[in-house]
Design a protein around this motif. Structure first.
Motif, PDB file in Angstrom:
ATOM      1  N   VAL A   1       0.843  -1.204   0.000  1.00 33.68           N
ATOM      2  CA  VAL A   1       0.000   0.000   0.000  1.00 33.68           C
ATOM      3  C   VAL A   1       0.874   1.249   0.000  1.00 33.68           C
ATOM      4  CG1 VAL A   1      -0.321   0.138   2.522  1.00 33.68           C
ATOM      5  CG2 VAL A   1      -2.046   1.085   0.989  1.00 33.68           C
ATOM      6  N   GLY A   2       2.030   1.180   0.648  1.00 39.33           N
ATOM      7  CA  GLY A   2       2.942   2.314   0.634  1.00 39.33           C
ATOM      8  C   GLY A   2       3.479   2.589  -0.754  1.00 39.33           C
ATOM      9  N   GLU A   3       3.860   1.531  -1.460  1.00 42.07           N
ATOM     10  CA  GLU A   3       4.348   1.705  -2.830  1.00 42.07           C
ATOM     11  C   GLU A   3       3.242   2.243  -3.735  1.00 42.07           C
ATOM     12  OE1 GLU A   3       6.478  -0.898  -6.424  1.00 42.07           O
ATOM     13  OE2 GLU A   3       6.025  -1.833  -4.491  1.00 42.07           O
ATOM     14  N   THR A   4       2.023   1.777  -3.515  1.00 46.52           N
ATOM     15  CA  THR A   4       0.890   2.280  -4.289  1.00 46.52           C
ATOM     16  C   THR A   4       0.716   3.779  -4.077  1.00 46.52           C
ATOM     17  OG1 THR A   4      -0.255   0.154  -4.230  1.00 46.52           O
ATOM     18  CG2 THR A   4      -1.613   2.106  -4.583  1.00 46.52           C
ATOM     19  N   ALA A   5       0.820   4.221  -2.823  1.00 43.83           N
ATOM     20  CA  ALA A   5       0.706   5.651  -2.527  1.00 43.83           C
ATOM     21  C   ALA A   5       1.829   6.442  -3.183  1.00 43.83           C
ATOM     22  CB  ALA A   5       0.716   5.860  -1.010  1.00 43.83           C
ATOM     23  N   GLU A   6       3.038   5.914  -3.123  1.00 42.92           N
ATOM     24  CA  GLU A   6       4.178   6.609  -3.732  1.00 42.92           C
ATOM     25  C   GLU A   6       4.024   6.711  -5.250  1.00 42.92           C
ATOM     26  OE1 GLU A   6       7.048   4.905  -0.169  1.00 42.92           O
ATOM     27  OE2 GLU A   6       7.196   4.069  -2.194  1.00 42.92           O
ATOM     28  N   GLN A   7       3.551   5.650  -5.862  1.00 37.79           N
ATOM     29  CA  GLN A   7       3.350   5.672  -7.313  1.00 37.79           C
ATOM     30  C   GLN A   7       2.270   6.683  -7.703  1.00 37.79           C
ATOM     31  OE1 GLN A   7       2.519   1.543  -8.116  1.00 37.79           O
ATOM     32  NE2 GLN A   7       4.679   1.002  -8.346  1.00 37.79           N
ATOM     33  N   ALA A   8       1.204   6.761  -6.905  1.00 37.03           N
ATOM     34  CA  ALA A   8       0.152   7.736  -7.191  1.00 37.03           C
ATOM     35  C   ALA A   8       0.674   9.155  -7.051  1.00 37.03           C
ATOM     36  CB  ALA A   8      -1.028   7.507  -6.253  1.00 37.03           C
ATOM     37  N   ARG A   9       1.467   9.393  -6.018  1.00 36.14           N
ATOM     38  CA  ARG A   9       2.093  10.730  -5.847  1.00 36.14           C
ATOM     39  C   ARG A   9       2.962  11.070  -7.054  1.00 36.14           C
ATOM     40  NH1 ARG A   9       6.776  10.095  -1.983  1.00 36.14           N
ATOM     41  NH2 ARG A   9       7.467   9.027  -3.891  1.00 36.14           N
ATOM     42  N   ASP A  10       3.791  10.122  -7.492  1.00 37.98           N
ATOM     43  CA  ASP A  10       4.711  10.382  -8.593  1.00 37.98           C
ATOM     44  C   ASP A  10       3.961  10.566  -9.918  1.00 37.98           C
ATOM     45  OD1 ASP A  10       6.693  10.116  -6.719  1.00 37.98           O
ATOM     46  OD2 ASP A  10       7.280   8.091  -7.326  1.00 37.98           O
ATOM     47  N   ALA A  11       2.888   9.793 -10.106  1.00 41.84           N
ATOM     48  CA  ALA A  11       2.108   9.916 -11.343  1.00 41.84           C
ATOM     49  C   ALA A  11       1.430  11.279 -11.441  1.00 41.84           C
ATOM     50  CB  ALA A  11       1.064   8.799 -11.424  1.00 41.84           C
TER      51      ALA A  11
ATOM     52  N   VAL B   1      -4.879   4.598  -2.226  1.00 39.33           N
ATOM     53  CA  VAL B   1      -4.950   3.768  -1.017  1.00 39.33           C
ATOM     54  C   VAL B   1      -6.281   3.021  -0.979  1.00 39.33           C
ATOM     55  CG1 VAL B   1      -5.128   3.868   1.498  1.00 39.33           C
ATOM     56  CG2 VAL B   1      -3.318   5.140   0.319  1.00 39.33           C
ATOM     57  N   ARG B   2      -7.348   3.727  -1.262  1.00 38.70           N
ATOM     58  CA  ARG B   2      -8.670   3.090  -1.290  1.00 38.70           C
ATOM     59  C   ARG B   2      -8.721   1.969  -2.327  1.00 38.70           C
ATOM     60  NH1 ARG B   2     -12.976   3.914  -4.838  1.00 38.70           N
ATOM     61  NH2 ARG B   2     -15.005   3.188  -4.015  1.00 38.70           N
ATOM     62  N   ALA B   3      -8.215   2.238  -3.527  1.00 42.53           N
ATOM     63  CA  ALA B   3      -8.259   1.231  -4.588  1.00 42.53           C
ATOM     64  C   ALA B   3      -7.469  -0.013  -4.205  1.00 42.53           C
ATOM     65  CB  ALA B   3      -7.718   1.829  -5.888  1.00 42.53           C
ATOM     66  N   TRP B   4      -6.303   0.194  -3.587  1.00 43.96           N
ATOM     67  CA  TRP B   4      -5.504  -0.964  -3.153  1.00 43.96           C
ATOM     68  C   TRP B   4      -6.266  -1.775  -2.114  1.00 43.96           C
ATOM     69  CZ3 TRP B   4      -3.693  -2.942   1.398  1.00 43.96           C
ATOM     70  CH2 TRP B   4      -2.773  -3.991   1.291  1.00 43.96           C
ATOM     71  N   ALA B   5      -6.865  -1.098  -1.159  1.00 45.15           N
ATOM     72  CA  ALA B   5      -7.581  -1.808  -0.100  1.00 45.15           C
ATOM     73  C   ALA B   5      -8.754  -2.613  -0.656  1.00 45.15           C
ATOM     74  CB  ALA B   5      -8.079  -0.811   0.949  1.00 45.15           C
ATOM     75  N   LEU B   6      -9.490  -2.044  -1.591  1.00 46.80           N
ATOM     76  CA  LEU B   6     -10.627  -2.756  -2.175  1.00 46.80           C
ATOM     77  C   LEU B   6     -10.163  -3.946  -3.013  1.00 46.80           C
ATOM     78  CD1 LEU B   6     -12.897   0.245  -3.214  1.00 46.80           C
ATOM     79  CD2 LEU B   6     -13.222  -1.307  -1.278  1.00 46.80           C
ATOM     80  N   ALA B   7      -8.992  -3.831  -3.615  1.00 42.84           N
ATOM     81  CA  ALA B   7      -8.456  -4.933  -4.419  1.00 42.84           C
ATOM     82  C   ALA B   7      -7.799  -6.011  -3.572  1.00 42.84           C
ATOM     83  CB  ALA B   7      -7.451  -4.393  -5.436  1.00 42.84           C
ATOM     84  N   HIS B   8      -7.408  -5.672  -2.332  1.00 42.74           N
ATOM     85  CA  HIS B   8      -6.711  -6.608  -1.444  1.00 42.74           C
ATOM     86  C   HIS B   8      -7.339  -6.564  -0.045  1.00 42.74           C
ATOM     87  CE1 HIS B   8      -3.834  -5.294  -4.571  1.00 42.74           C
ATOM     88  NE2 HIS B   8      -3.426  -6.553  -4.554  1.00 42.74           N
TER      89      HIS B   8
END
Length: 235
Positions: free
Chosen positions: A73-83, A100-107
């Motif tokens: 989830v941390g990497e997901t947040a970092e990727q969203a920030r960078d994008a 973060v929400r999308a990751w949680a719903l997917a996992h």
């Protein structure tokens, strides 16, 4: 490294990944409290003694899964920030929240492992702290950038009874930000995961129907709360 050593390292990596994959499957079916090294070994066709060479105890396996989930989830947040690097600070904040929400719903089962009920008899070691802080530090970074760019409203000073704690949190987390901003950030961080948890765990059923729209609105309100100005969004 010799060819034989390289082959052994690759085999260990592959077996470790297989153990984690089976453990996640058991988490989804049985929950963390029922995770069993013997059951994992049985499903993989391994002797229990062989599995213990990879994870000496159930708690060691749980810790590895917890760190993996926090890192994911941390990497997901970092990727969203960078994008969203070319967007404004406020848009980056909302993008991170939505990721973060999308990751949680997917996992959902991995999310439950790190943000659900504590596992009976398990105490997380210090090894989990760095990974657990990754989303928080992404949010801190966005506020730090906004503060430097004069895109952050100046917060009201903390109430007298909160001032020592606010100053302590600021010193620990972001000494370059005002204590009032840091207290608002910690509250927003908790509210973000509260919103996500309500959705993942079904608390919005019969209450919120248009959930993506509702979440985006809520994330924008969290941005307001930490002082990210709607009209000063240059990154």
């Amino acid at each position: 490294m010799s060819t034989a050593q390289g082959a052994r390292a690759r085999a260990r990596t592959e077996v470790t990944a297989a153990i984690k994959t089976e453990a996640r499957r058991q988490l989804a079916e049985e929950g963390a409290a029922k995770l069993s090294l013997r059951a994992v070994a049985r499903e993989l066709g391994l002797a229990s003694s062989a599995l213990y060479r990879y994870f000496p105890s159930r708690d060691d396996l749980l810790t590895a899964l917890i760190i993996d989930a926090y890192d994911a989830v941390g990497e997901t947040a970092e990727q969203a920030r960078d994008a969203a690097a070319d967007a404004g600070h406020r848009q980056r904040w909302i993008a991170v929240c939505e990721a973060v929400r999308a990751w949680a719903l997917a996992h959902p089962h991995e999310y439950a492992l790190i943000y659900g009920s504590p596992v009976p008899g398990y105490t997380a070691p210090q090894d989990t702290v760095r990974a657990a802080a990754r989303v928080g530090y992404v949010l801190i970074g966005i506020l730090r950038d906004a503060h430097r760019a004069l895109g952050l409203t100046r917060p009201a000073p903390p109430a007298a009874e909160l001032r020592p704690e606010a100053e302590r949190m600021a010193a620990d987390l972001a000494p370059d930000l005002p204590p009032g901003t840091v207290t608002a950030l910690v509250a927003a961080w908790a509210q973000l995961f509260g919103l996500v948890s309500f959705e993942v765990f079904g608390q919005f059923k019969g209450v919120v129907e248009e959930r993506p729209e509702f979440f985006r609105h809520a994330a924008a309100r969290l941005a307001d709360g930490v002082g990210l100005m709607a009209g000063a969004e240059a990154g």
